[in-house]
Design a protein around this motif. Structure first.
Motif, PDB file in Angstrom:
ATOM      1  N   ILE A  70       0.883   2.622 -14.298  1.00 18.77           N
ATOM      2  CA  ILE A  70       0.260   1.724 -13.314  1.00 18.77           C
ATOM      3  C   ILE A  70      -0.861   2.480 -12.593  1.00 18.77           C
ATOM      4  O   ILE A  70      -1.944   1.934 -12.375  1.00 18.77           O
ATOM      5  CB  ILE A  70       1.311   1.174 -12.321  1.00 18.77           C
ATOM      6  CG1 ILE A  70       2.331   0.291 -13.057  1.00 18.77           C
ATOM      7  CG2 ILE A  70       0.642   0.373 -11.207  1.00 18.77           C
ATOM      8  CD1 ILE A  70       3.558  -0.063 -12.223  1.00 18.77           C
ATOM      9  N   GLY A  71      -0.603   3.735 -12.269  1.00 17.14           N
ATOM     10  CA  GLY A  71      -1.638   4.560 -11.634  1.00 17.14           C
ATOM     11  C   GLY A  71      -2.861   4.704 -12.526  1.00 17.14           C
ATOM     12  O   GLY A  71      -4.002   4.567 -12.077  1.00 17.14           O
ATOM     13  N   TYR A 116      -4.718   1.465 -12.709  1.00 16.34           N
ATOM     14  CA  TYR A 116      -5.447   1.288 -11.446  1.00 16.34           C
ATOM     15  C   TYR A 116      -6.754   2.078 -11.484  1.00 16.34           C
ATOM     16  O   TYR A 116      -7.797   1.635 -11.003  1.00 16.34           O
ATOM     17  CB  TYR A 116      -4.530   1.772 -10.323  1.00 16.34           C
ATOM     18  CG  TYR A 116      -5.148   2.010  -8.963  1.00 16.34           C
ATOM     19  CD1 TYR A 116      -5.578   0.939  -8.173  1.00 16.34           C
ATOM     20  CD2 TYR A 116      -5.255   3.305  -8.446  1.00 16.34           C
ATOM     21  CE1 TYR A 116      -6.108   1.172  -6.907  1.00 16.34           C
ATOM     22  CE2 TYR A 116      -5.772   3.535  -7.190  1.00 16.34           C
ATOM     23  CZ  TYR A 116      -6.204   2.469  -6.417  1.00 16.34           C
ATOM     24  OH  TYR A 116      -6.720   2.698  -5.185  1.00 16.34           O
ATOM     25  N   PHE A 172       6.208  -4.121  -8.927  1.00 16.08           N
ATOM     26  CA  PHE A 172       5.112  -3.422  -8.241  1.00 16.08           C
ATOM     27  C   PHE A 172       3.779  -3.719  -8.943  1.00 16.08           C
ATOM     28  O   PHE A 172       2.786  -4.087  -8.305  1.00 16.08           O
ATOM     29  CB  PHE A 172       5.429  -1.927  -8.247  1.00 16.08           C
ATOM     30  CG  PHE A 172       4.357  -1.036  -7.693  1.00 16.08           C
ATOM     31  CD1 PHE A 172       3.796  -1.280  -6.451  1.00 16.08           C
ATOM     32  CD2 PHE A 172       3.925   0.063  -8.416  1.00 16.08           C
ATOM     33  CE1 PHE A 172       2.816  -0.437  -5.937  1.00 16.08           C
ATOM     34  CE2 PHE A 172       2.946   0.905  -7.912  1.00 16.08           C
ATOM     35  CZ  PHE A 172       2.385   0.653  -6.672  1.00 16.08           C
ATOM     36  N   VAL A 182       0.640  -5.661  -7.166  1.00 21.17           N
ATOM     37  CA  VAL A 182      -0.688  -5.074  -6.975  1.00 21.17           C
ATOM     38  C   VAL A 182      -1.661  -5.532  -8.065  1.00 21.17           C
ATOM     39  O   VAL A 182      -2.802  -5.085  -8.109  1.00 21.17           O
ATOM     40  CB  VAL A 182      -0.622  -3.526  -6.912  1.00 21.17           C
ATOM     41  CG1 VAL A 182       0.156  -3.100  -5.685  1.00 21.17           C
ATOM     42  CG2 VAL A 182       0.015  -2.937  -8.156  1.00 21.17           C
ATOM     43  N   VAL A 197      -2.010  -5.016 -11.257  1.00 24.91           N
ATOM     44  CA  VAL A 197      -2.548  -4.003 -12.167  1.00 24.91           C
ATOM     45  C   VAL A 197      -2.053  -4.344 -13.574  1.00 24.91           C
ATOM     46  O   VAL A 197      -0.858  -4.505 -13.781  1.00 24.91           O
ATOM     47  CB  VAL A 197      -2.078  -2.590 -11.744  1.00 24.91           C
ATOM     48  CG1 VAL A 197      -2.329  -1.584 -12.852  1.00 24.91           C
ATOM     49  CG2 VAL A 197      -2.797  -2.154 -10.476  1.00 24.91           C
ATOM     50  N   TYR A 210      -8.277  -8.305  -3.665  1.00 27.26           N
ATOM     51  CA  TYR A 210      -7.406  -9.481  -3.862  1.00 27.26           C
ATOM     52  C   TYR A 210      -8.063 -10.763  -3.365  1.00 27.26           C
ATOM     53  O   TYR A 210      -7.416 -11.636  -2.780  1.00 27.26           O
ATOM     54  CB  TYR A 210      -6.030  -9.234  -3.221  1.00 27.26           C
ATOM     55  CG  TYR A 210      -5.409  -8.003  -3.815  1.00 27.26           C
ATOM     56  CD1 TYR A 210      -4.846  -8.041  -5.094  1.00 27.26           C
ATOM     57  CD2 TYR A 210      -5.449  -6.781  -3.157  1.00 27.26           C
ATOM     58  CE1 TYR A 210      -4.337  -6.891  -5.683  1.00 27.26           C
ATOM     59  CE2 TYR A 210      -4.938  -5.626  -3.742  1.00 27.26           C
ATOM     60  CZ  TYR A 210      -4.380  -5.700  -5.010  1.00 27.26           C
ATOM     61  OH  TYR A 210      -3.888  -4.560  -5.600  1.00 27.26           O
ATOM     62  N   ILE A 240     -11.173   0.307  -2.697  1.00 30.63           N
ATOM     63  CA  ILE A 240     -10.076  -0.449  -3.302  1.00 30.63           C
ATOM     64  C   ILE A 240      -8.791  -0.072  -2.591  1.00 30.63           C
ATOM     65  O   ILE A 240      -8.365   1.077  -2.616  1.00 30.63           O
ATOM     66  CB  ILE A 240      -9.957  -0.152  -4.815  1.00 30.63           C
ATOM     67  CG1 ILE A 240     -11.209  -0.645  -5.536  1.00 30.63           C
ATOM     68  CG2 ILE A 240      -8.767  -0.859  -5.422  1.00 30.63           C
ATOM     69  CD1 ILE A 240     -12.213   0.399  -5.822  1.00 30.63           C
ATOM     70  N   VAL A 241      -8.202  -1.046  -1.974  1.00 26.32           N
ATOM     71  CA  VAL A 241      -6.973  -0.814  -1.221  1.00 26.32           C
ATOM     72  C   VAL A 241      -5.879  -1.673  -1.838  1.00 26.32           C
ATOM     73  O   VAL A 241      -6.094  -2.845  -2.132  1.00 26.32           O
ATOM     74  CB  VAL A 241      -7.167  -1.195   0.262  1.00 26.32           C
ATOM     75  CG1 VAL A 241      -5.874  -0.984   1.039  1.00 26.32           C
ATOM     76  CG2 VAL A 241      -8.299  -0.389   0.878  1.00 26.32           C
ATOM     77  N   SER A 242      -4.724  -1.055  -2.058  1.00 25.41           N
ATOM     78  CA  SER A 242      -3.622  -1.810  -2.649  1.00 25.41           C
ATOM     79  C   SER A 242      -2.327  -1.458  -1.956  1.00 25.41           C
ATOM     80  O   SER A 242      -2.178  -0.350  -1.437  1.00 25.41           O
ATOM     81  CB  SER A 242      -3.482  -1.476  -4.130  1.00 25.41           C
ATOM     82  OG  SER A 242      -4.516  -2.083  -4.857  1.00 25.41           O
ATOM     83  N   SER A 243      -1.409  -2.386  -1.995  1.00 22.40           N
ATOM     84  CA  SER A 243      -0.097  -2.126  -1.426  1.00 22.40           C
ATOM     85  C   SER A 243       0.950  -2.978  -2.102  1.00 22.40           C
ATOM     86  O   SER A 243       0.691  -4.118  -2.466  1.00 22.40           O
ATOM     87  CB  SER A 243      -0.117  -2.431   0.078  1.00 22.40           C
ATOM     88  OG  SER A 243       1.199  -2.312   0.577  1.00 22.40           O
ATOM     89  N   GLY A 244       2.117  -2.384  -2.271  1.00 24.16           N
ATOM     90  CA  GLY A 244       3.244  -3.133  -2.802  1.00 24.16           C
ATOM     91  C   GLY A 244       3.821  -4.110  -1.778  1.00 24.16           C
ATOM     92  O   GLY A 244       4.632  -4.966  -2.109  1.00 24.16           O
ATOM     93  N   ASN A 245       3.405  -3.948  -0.550  1.00 29.22           N
ATOM     94  CA  ASN A 245       3.782  -4.943   0.469  1.00 29.22           C
ATOM     95  C   ASN A 245       2.884  -6.174   0.295  1.00 29.22           C
ATOM     96  O   ASN A 245       1.837  -6.104  -0.331  1.00 29.22           O
ATOM     97  CB  ASN A 245       3.524  -4.388   1.878  1.00 29.22           C
ATOM     98  CG  ASN A 245       4.511  -3.319   2.266  1.00 29.22           C
ATOM     99  OD1 ASN A 245       4.799  -2.425   1.492  1.00 29.22           O
ATOM    100  ND2 ASN A 245       5.016  -3.401   3.482  1.00 29.22           N
TER     101      ASN A 245
END
Lengths: 572, 281
Positions: A257-258, A261, A284, A288, A290, A399, A419-424
């Protein structure tokens, strides 16, 4: 012409090599071959076999009978002799002692000839080949041609050694074998098949992934998926593919995933147990958005189950794994040819919809060998989906809410974009939020992708007469056995066809509804006990199949087995 | 009409998202200090913030990444390092920094930590060790000292288990740069973070921090100021000490300094070399 060989012995005795030789001989001679591998989860000893079926017509399944057995151990004779056809032959090394020798047995000096004629015990494989070919009166000239092709790269000495050993055994068998074999291929000409590429499902997936511009694979070894990973590792440096064997499956998928990304087309390979560990990260990846491709070579579970055997029992698990709700795609290729295509499609679908795409295989798909035509990779299209315009954009939102739910992708390091991502749960800019309205919009964003996914997936295929009284409903690797069963029954006058799914999730239902309204009986044929695909169908369209055929002993389905099940069920 | 007073902007605000202020952290927490250390280290080095990716896991420290004005990734619990490895190998041009807590990095993510140390992938891991799980209300974790109290190791018995010494763990797992400081040694810690970022290899910097709300309260360690004062008192600088001697005892002695700074072939560099060789270059 059709003939089936069984080569059996203990792990480590070299049955694979004999199988490869025999396979190559018939492929070079222009025949269709289909090989299954049946082995125990151990490194040495035990009883393993491979079955090679050869025909002048295309074949896609293993069978229950055997015409010629090559046994490297006593167990290999005992394990198969009940399946021997009338007029079949069992060949074994003279070192194996038998007190109840029968006419169909041929005790041959395989090891001795390899040592004495070839000067190398490894040439026992060529010796076995010579004996087999003599028993069926296969023209030695064709074998010689094939051996030259196979060993050519290793130099003239090796070629000559192998040819000499094979010829010695061939001649000796001709003079010493007193039994009769119902197969006589003396007058055999070059066969009709031009397909020369011997490929397993796993290798086809590896090649498809490479053709799709795979740039990352991280995996933890797990049968029967491992050979896909190994095949890519072998080429990884040349092709600049990051290939990392991780500490566990959690790391595999998280690293992938990393990497995805960061912009690399990424995949992981595993089996059910490993996929269990990946489930949290599956959600996850979905959260996100991905893209990620996951290959699960299923095996009989639960737990360690039967590591080297066959089952299709992870369908519903994979379809509904992870907390939360999000779209995912599941593809189950039926054979190596479709495997290549599925791999290339999987990466495009993952990129296009920015979702996890899962490929379901099993040991039958993964390890079975077929000769297929050369693959033309130039036709492979690479579709990265929506990408953000290059150049600085301080307003870039990873997003961004769009009508089709898909936001243009950008990658860390892209100039002028953050680029900002979060699993929240996050806002359009990727930052965490607990806002109820945004939560609602983001869930809808996921689901808004589904209509386009549905049109992108392939519909199921009907094999046989479009309108029939009986329909066998299948998915994935059981296609071949069911397909042949349908062909056999239909040629005997039974009104029967097959509706087969490769793209199993989300389920396309139009054809299903049509078939349910046309056929008097729809019978699911699955390699599991709970008819998982039939359950999915009922869930989606509210219609249930009329009967279930299930196999869950870990062994492959054969056309004969399916027909006998249909007969026992009073269906045909 | 009141006269508008000029607002003094924090010198590091160019790296920090003011729109996400105030921080979610409790008063007296060390995480804000460490966030400042990282911002200053980035500033002092003059590295391209646009090419810097900050990754974190879950928990109080896990929220750090979201405060930086760059590519940030708030991953799942324990997986920050694994995720970061993927990012770094896929694009070695990126400067990859992981900031996460002791629970995230050494409990649920412990396996990834030791294997990343072993692989020696060029990245910097800053672990803020506040000796408990703060976000979930103060349960004991893999760094909680023996017999200390927490929600899940309550009085009168306390913690049955023994803590990891993260410096020893990282050093013996193969990290090429290992340092430990407390949150109050901001200048020295910032310098170590700079060295860690510059190091071509896997760097591990542990910052011992205070969690007055949970750990401090349950163990009667005082408020934030008291805890930080204590950290200063017990911190003992021993640069270059063999890592296996870098003891940590909250009550009496916290050995601080840089313990490992070794050279070892770095993963992405070796990989690039292999790829060149494979292409016959």
């Amino acid at each position: 012409m059709e003939i089936t060989f069984n080569i059996g012995g203990a792990a480590g005795q070299g049955i694979d090599t004999i199988g490869d030789l025999l396979n190559q001989v018939f492929v070079q001679a222009g025949f269709y071959t289909f090989t299954i591998k049946d082995f125990e989860s151990r490194i040495r000893g035990g009883y393993n076999f491979i079955q090679i079926r050869v025909s002048d017509k295309p074949i896609h399944a293993s069978v229950d009978h055997v015409d010629v057995i090559i046994a490297l151990s006593k167990d290999a004779v005992i394990g198969q002799r009940d399946r021997l056809t009338q007029g079949g032959v069992i060949i074994f090394d003279e070192g194996i002692e038998f007190d109840d020798l029968e006419a169909c047995h041929f005790s041959a000096p395989l090891e001795k000839t390899a040592r004495e004629v070839g000067g190398n015990i490894r040439m026992m494989n060529a010796a076995a080949l010579g004996a087999v070919l003599a028993v069926i009166s296969f023209p030695f000239s064709l074998a010689e041609k094939a051996l030259t092709g196979i060993f050519g790269r290793k130099g003239e000495k090796i070629v000559a050694g192998n040819v000499n050993v094979a010829k010695a055994l061939y001649d000796l068998t001709k003079s010493d074998f007193k039994g009769t074999c119902s197969y006589n291929l003396e007058t055999l000409d070059q066969g009709p098949c031009k397909a020369k590429l011997l490929l397993t499902g796993n290798k086809a997936l590896a090649l498809g992934a490479i053709a799709a511009n795979l740039k990352w694979i991280s995996s933890y070894p797990m049968s029967p998926s491992t050979s896909l990973f190994e095949n890519i590792v072998a080429y990884s440096h040349q092709l600049k593919i990051g290939a990392l064997q991780t500490e566990d499956e959690i790391a595999s998928i998280t690293m992938a995933i990393g990497a995805s990304y960061a912009g690399a087309r990424s995949m992981v390979t595993t089996s059910g147990g490993g996929f269990s560990l990946m489930v949290e990260a599956l959600g996850f990846a979905a959260m996100v958005e991905v893209p990620i491709v996951i290959y699960n070579a299923q095996r009989p579970g639960p737990s360690t189950g039967l590591p080297t055997r066959i089952e299709q029992s992870d369908l519903l698990f994979m379809g509904f794994a992870s907390q939360g709700e999000f779209p995912r795609i599941m593809l189950a290729p039926k054979d190596p040819i479709e495997g290549f295509d599925v791999a290339t499609r999987a990466f495009n679908l993952a990129d296009k919809f920015q979702i996890p795409v899962m490929i379901l295989g099993d040991q039958y798909f993964a390890d079975s060998v077929m000769n297929i035509p050369r693959i033309d990779a130039s036709g492979v299209k690479r579709d990265q989906g929506k990408l953000a315009k290059s150049g600085p954009d301080s307003d870039y939102k990873r997003y961004l809410l769009t009508k089709d739910g898909i936001s243009p992708r950008a990658f860390p390091g892209d100039k002028g974009k953050t680029i900002v991502s979060s699993g929240n749960v996050h806002r359009e800019d990727g930052h965490i939020t607990e806002d109820s309205e945004m939560r609602t919009l983001m869930v809808q964003k996921f689901m808004n992708k589904i209509p386009a996914i549905m049109t992108e997936l392939n519909p199921p295929q009907v094999y046989g007469e479009e309108k029939s009284e009986i329909t066998l409903l299948t998915w994935g690797s059981t296609w071949g056995a069911a397909n042949e069963a349908v062909e056999v029954l239909a040629s005997g006058g039974v009104s029967i066809n097959q509706l087969h799914f490769c793209d199993v999730f989300p389920l396309r239902t139009a054809k299903l509804r049509e078939v349910f309204s046309q056929s008097k009986q729809v019978i699911s044929v699955e390699q599991n006990i709970t008819s998982q695909f039939a359950s999915l169908v009922r869930m989606q369209i509210g219609l249930g199949v009329t009967q279930h055929i299930n196999k869950y002993d870990g062994r492959p389905m054969t056309p004969g087995w399916i027909i006998s099940e249909l007969e026992e069920g009073g269906i045909v | 009409m009141t006269e508008s007073t000029p607002v003094l902007r924090h010198p590091m605000s160019k790296y920090i998202r003011e729109d996400r202020q105030p921080f979610i952290y409790c008063s007296g927490c060390s995480i804000g200090i460490v966030t400042g250390m990282l911002a200053r280290a980035i500033d002092n080095l003059g590295i391209d913030i646009n090419k810097t990716v900050i990754v974190s896991g879950i928990g109080c420290t896990g929220r750090t990444s979201g405060y930086f004005k760059t590519g940030t990734y708030h991953t799942t619990h324990g997986r920050a390092i694994a995720f970061a490895e993927g990012v770094k190998i896929a694009n070695p041009e990126l400067e990859v920094i992981v900031v996460s807590g002791d629970g995230d990095i050494s409990a649920i993510g412990g396996n990834h930590l030791i294997h990343a140390c072993r692989r020696n992938i060029d990245m910097t891991v800053i672990c803020i060790n506040n000796m408990n799980y703060g976000m979930t209300g103060g349960q004991f974790g893999p760094t909680t000292e023996h017999e200390r109290y927490s929600q899940t190791s309550p009085r009168p018995y306390g913690n049955l288990e023994h803590p990891f010494n993260l410096v020893k763990l990282a050093a013996s797992s193969g990290a090429t740069f290992v340092a430990r400081w407390t949150a109050v040694q901001a200048r020295r810690a910032t310098k170590s973070i700079e060295k860690a970022i510059e190091k071509e290899g896997f760097s591990f910097v542990e910052i011992i921090g205070a969690c007055p709300t949970a750990y401090g309260r349950m163990n009667r360690l005082g408020d934030g100021v008291t805890m930080h004062k204590h950290l200063l008192e017990v911190a003992e600088i021993q640069n270059g000490l063999p890592p296996h001697e870098a003891e940590l005892d909250y009550a009496t002695k916290i050995i601080c300094g840089e313990f490992v700074n070794i050279e070892k072939p770095e993963y992405t560099a070796v990989l690039a070399e292999m790829q060149r060789k494979a292409k016959g270059e």
